[in-house]
Design a protein around this motif. Structure first.
Motif, PDB file in Angstrom:
ATOM      1  N   GLU A  18      50.856 -40.720 -11.061  1.00 28.37           N
ATOM      2  CA  GLU A  18      49.846 -41.335 -10.214  1.00 28.37           C
ATOM      3  C   GLU A  18      48.456 -40.835 -10.608  1.00 28.37           C
ATOM      4  O   GLU A  18      47.546 -40.758  -9.781  1.00 28.37           O
ATOM      5  CB  GLU A  18      50.134 -41.056  -8.738  1.00 28.37           C
ATOM      6  CG  GLU A  18      51.424 -41.685  -8.232  1.00 28.37           C
ATOM      7  CD  GLU A  18      51.478 -41.845  -6.723  1.00 28.37           C
ATOM      8  OE1 GLU A  18      51.784 -42.946  -6.270  1.00 28.37           O
ATOM      9  OE2 GLU A  18      51.206 -40.846  -6.011  1.00 28.37           O
ATOM     10  N   THR A  19      48.260 -40.510 -11.884  1.00 28.46           N
ATOM     11  CA  THR A  19      46.961 -40.007 -12.350  1.00 28.46           C
ATOM     12  C   THR A  19      45.915 -41.113 -12.413  1.00 28.46           C
ATOM     13  O   THR A  19      44.766 -40.927 -12.019  1.00 28.46           O
ATOM     14  CB  THR A  19      47.097 -39.351 -13.736  1.00 28.46           C
ATOM     15  OG1 THR A  19      47.765 -40.273 -14.617  1.00 28.46           O
ATOM     16  CG2 THR A  19      47.893 -38.063 -13.662  1.00 28.46           C
ATOM     17  N   ARG A  21      46.424 -44.374 -11.150  1.00 28.98           N
ATOM     18  CA  ARG A  21      46.471 -45.174  -9.923  1.00 28.98           C
ATOM     19  C   ARG A  21      47.697 -44.777  -9.117  1.00 28.98           C
ATOM     20  O   ARG A  21      48.670 -44.258  -9.658  1.00 28.98           O
ATOM     21  CB  ARG A  21      46.546 -46.669 -10.252  1.00 28.98           C
ATOM     22  CG  ARG A  21      47.848 -47.055 -10.955  1.00 28.98           C
ATOM     23  CD  ARG A  21      48.016 -48.555 -11.081  1.00 28.98           C
ATOM     24  NE  ARG A  21      49.285 -48.877 -11.749  1.00 28.98           N
ATOM     25  CZ  ARG A  21      50.445 -49.000 -11.117  1.00 28.98           C
ATOM     26  NH1 ARG A  21      50.495 -48.841  -9.799  1.00 28.98           N
ATOM     27  NH2 ARG A  21      51.560 -49.283 -11.781  1.00 28.98           N
ATOM     28  N   ALA A  22      47.617 -45.033  -7.834  1.00 27.18           N
ATOM     29  CA  ALA A  22      48.791 -44.833  -6.988  1.00 27.18           C
ATOM     30  C   ALA A  22      49.749 -45.998  -7.222  1.00 27.18           C
ATOM     31  O   ALA A  22      49.332 -47.159  -7.225  1.00 27.18           O
ATOM     32  CB  ALA A  22      48.385 -44.775  -5.522  1.00 27.18           C
ATOM     33  N   ALA A  57      49.345 -39.140  -5.460  1.00 27.88           N
ATOM     34  CA  ALA A  57      48.173 -39.761  -4.850  1.00 27.88           C
ATOM     35  C   ALA A  57      48.103 -39.397  -3.363  1.00 27.88           C
ATOM     36  O   ALA A  57      49.126 -39.186  -2.701  1.00 27.88           O
ATOM     37  CB  ALA A  57      48.227 -41.270  -5.023  1.00 27.88           C
ATOM     38  N   HIS A  58      46.879 -39.347  -2.844  1.00 32.25           N
ATOM     39  CA  HIS A  58      46.669 -38.918  -1.461  1.00 32.25           C
ATOM     40  C   HIS A  58      47.433 -39.799  -0.478  1.00 32.25           C
ATOM     41  O   HIS A  58      47.988 -39.306   0.517  1.00 32.25           O
ATOM     42  CB  HIS A  58      45.164 -38.942  -1.133  1.00 32.25           C
ATOM     43  CG  HIS A  58      44.862 -38.519   0.265  1.00 32.25           C
ATOM     44  ND1 HIS A  58      44.925 -37.190   0.687  1.00 32.25           N
ATOM     45  CD2 HIS A  58      44.534 -39.252   1.381  1.00 32.25           C
ATOM     46  CE1 HIS A  58      44.640 -37.111   1.975  1.00 32.25           C
ATOM     47  NE2 HIS A  58      44.396 -38.345   2.415  1.00 32.25           N
ATOM     48  N   GLN A  59      47.493 -41.115  -0.728  1.00 33.76           N
ATOM     49  CA  GLN A  59      48.107 -42.035   0.225  1.00 33.76           C
ATOM     50  C   GLN A  59      49.607 -41.852   0.369  1.00 33.76           C
ATOM     51  O   GLN A  59      50.221 -42.368   1.307  1.00 33.76           O
ATOM     52  CB  GLN A  59      47.804 -43.475  -0.175  1.00 33.76           C
ATOM     53  CG  GLN A  59      48.517 -43.938  -1.441  1.00 33.76           C
ATOM     54  CD  GLN A  59      47.996 -45.270  -1.922  1.00 33.76           C
ATOM     55  OE1 GLN A  59      46.855 -45.377  -2.359  1.00 33.76           O
ATOM     56  NE2 GLN A  59      48.830 -46.294  -1.826  1.00 33.76           N
TER      57      GLN A  59
END
Length: 549
Positions: A18-19, A21-22, A57-59
């Motif tokens: 996920e670097t 994009r998520a 990713a944060h999400q």
């Protein structure tokens, strides 16, 4: 949570980066469904394909929300076990998924599973409807062999094949109560026909056609029921025959095809001659029947039996049933893929009623000192067993005979396997026996206790060895093309090796020098000891032979 992470992907491990994009929630759902529809496993978010942790990713860090989303977007709903992992100051999400006992799809209706590509890496692919039967049968949720044969009629069942089956039941002494039944009742009792729930009409089942179907009906209704038999010599087929016959005819025909190539080695025990076949008849029979009985008949591929100069390979479509693999074949409870077919073969005396035919395959090989059956080439799509061709070990067979005489009864499978594992290395501990035989600890311990009590095996500092049985009046001669080293030149090689090692030589060194087994190497050194050339010193792992000064 800190833990060590896997370093590469496999059928049960998937990495997602996920670097840049998520990844989409849809992609996560498809991967979770694929794991569930295969063997279960773990999906890691925030790890590169090469195993480098780069962070999620944060999400996707709210694992409770992630679990709820997956539960609501899979049918039937999947309960996953997500967790946060810290690795190299990076946060990783691990989603653990259990293998499902039914087919799982996304709420969008997509069914996926995992496969291994030619380069050995995994990928997620769509599972098509024709693959559903194969998947459900592999987890014991669907018996394809019990289903009505598509397009089959009752007159597709061969009366002559049925008569041959009755003769088989009579000669084998199997379920003889079947012989009293009329044809219709006989077929019903063996699951060869079933009644249509709507019309009440009788229809042949897959099992019925496989067992006693007309050849043309098999080709029309079950085109997958094919066996290819090949004998390869110098890379070219000397025999190449494709069979599409009911099992009542296919099994005898396979025996006929194999017979000219299964050569006998003569073993003389006193005045009695025994024929030791290249491939033990019981082991060979069970291996072929296992392939025919447990293959996946929904897959368009044949059972392949190939004999070459090295050995015999039997390959059957469909992987092992869930929970079974090459490491636990001898310990897990058998789970038949085709329950109706398996039951019919048992009741007609073709296969073991206990379902432990694989034990015979192992014991048949071990009883002549040959290598264990090799299942290492098996995949998720095929079960492959290889029986290596090798010269029978007369000394080992002699020890088995003596052990059975002392016990007053036939040794069991565990005894054969444990003795064969010890024979292969000379001295061995319980852990190594377990690795060699795949038996569980309880069976190994029980076998060792009985063999030590019989005087067949000795134990020294947790190392087990075959006892050096005294020579008996039994005269054993095995004729073969491979003679053990026994000439003056061979003796000189042994003595030369000892001199170069400060007058010391071990059984293992002689095994490696001539590429022979432990018992043969030990006998060579023992002969030199009897001739006064060597003396024996030490026991167990410290056992060695010394040159006389």
């Amino acid at each position: 949570m800190n833990m060590s992470l896997p370093t590469q992907e496999s059928l049960t491990i998937e990495f997602k980066s996920e670097t840049s994009r998520a990844i989409s929630n849809t992609e996560i759902v498809d991967n979770v469904v694929a794991l569930s529809n295969t063997d279960g496993g773990d999906l890691f978010l925030g790890i590169e394909d090469d195993g480098t942790p780069t962070g999620v990713a944060h999400q996707h860090r709210n694992i409770d929300q992630l679990a709820a989303y997956l539960f609501n977007h899979t049918v039937p709903p999947i309960q996953v076990r997500p967790s946060l992992i810290q690795a190299d100051d990076k946060t990783i999400v691990r989603i653990s998924v259990d293998a499902s006992t039914q087919l799982i799809c996304s709420n969008a209706g997509r069914v996926t599973h995992r496969v291994i590509k030619m380069d050995g890496t995994p990928e997620v692919v769509t599972m098509y409807p024709y693959e559903f039967v194969s998947r459900l049968s592999s987890i014991g949720q669907y018996d394809y062999s019990a289903q009505p044969a598509p397009g089959a009629r009752l007159d597709d069942l061969d009366a002559y094949a049925r008569d041959a089956l009755r003769e088989q039941i009579l000669s084998s002494g199997a379920d003889t109560s079947l012989l009293e039944l009329d044809d219709a009742t006989f077929d019903g009792a063996l699951g060869f026909r079933t009644n249509n729930s709507q019309t009440g009409e009788s229809t042949p089942t897959i099992t019925g056609l496989l067992m006693i179907g007309e050849q043309q009906a098999l080709k029309r209704c079950i085109p997958t029921a094919t066996v290819v038999f090949q004998v390869m010599r110098d890379g070219a087929p000397a025999v190449d025959e494709t069979l599409q016959l009911p099992l009542t005819r296919a099994i005898p025909r396979l025996n006929e095809l194999m017979q000219p190539w299964n050569h006998a080695t003569e073993r003389m025990v006193g005045m009695t001659q025994q024929d030791i076949m290249d491939y033990n008849r019981d082991a060979l029979r069970e291996a072929m029947l296992n392939a025919l009985c447990h293959r996946d008949y929904s897959m368009l591929a044949p059972v392949h039996i190939q004999l070459d100069e090295i050995g015999l390979t039997i390959s059957s479509p469909g992987g092992f049933m869930r929970g079974i693999d090459a490491s636990n074949l001898l310990t897990v409870t058998p789970t038949p893929r085709n329950r109706a077919l398996t039951d019919a073969l048992k009741r007609c005396g073709y296969v073991e009623r206990t379902g432990r035919g694989v034990d015979r395959i192992y014991a048949g090989s071990a009883a002549t000192g040959r290598p264990f059956p090799d299942y290492s080439q098996s995949t998720n799509e095929r079960v492959v067993v290889f029986l290596r061709k090798s010269t029978p070990d007369a000394r080992f067979m002699d020890m088995l005979d003596q052990a059975q005489q002392r016990r007053g009864t036939r040794l069991n499978t565990e005894d054969f396997l444990v003795m064969a594992a010890i024979r292969a290395t000379g001295q061995i501990n319980i852990t190594e026996i377990r690795q060699a035989t795949t038996l569980d600890l309880g069976r190994i311990t029980a076998a060792l206790e009985a063999l030590v009590a019989d005087g067949t095996v000795t134990c020294d500092a947790d190392l087990y060895s075959l006892a050096d049985s005294p020579d008996t009046a039994v005269d054993i001669v095995v004729t073969s093309n491979n003679a053990s080293p026994s000439t003056d030149r061979d003796r000189n090689q042994i003595l030369s090796l000892a001199k170069s090692n400060n007058g010391i030589i071990t059984t293992r060194q002689v095994m490696e020098l001539f590429d022979i087994n432990y018992l043969t190497a030990y006998r060579l050194l023992k002969n030199l000891q009897d001739d006064g050339i060597l003396t024996h010193d030490g026991k167990g792992r410290y056992s060695r032979f010394l040159l006389h000064a």
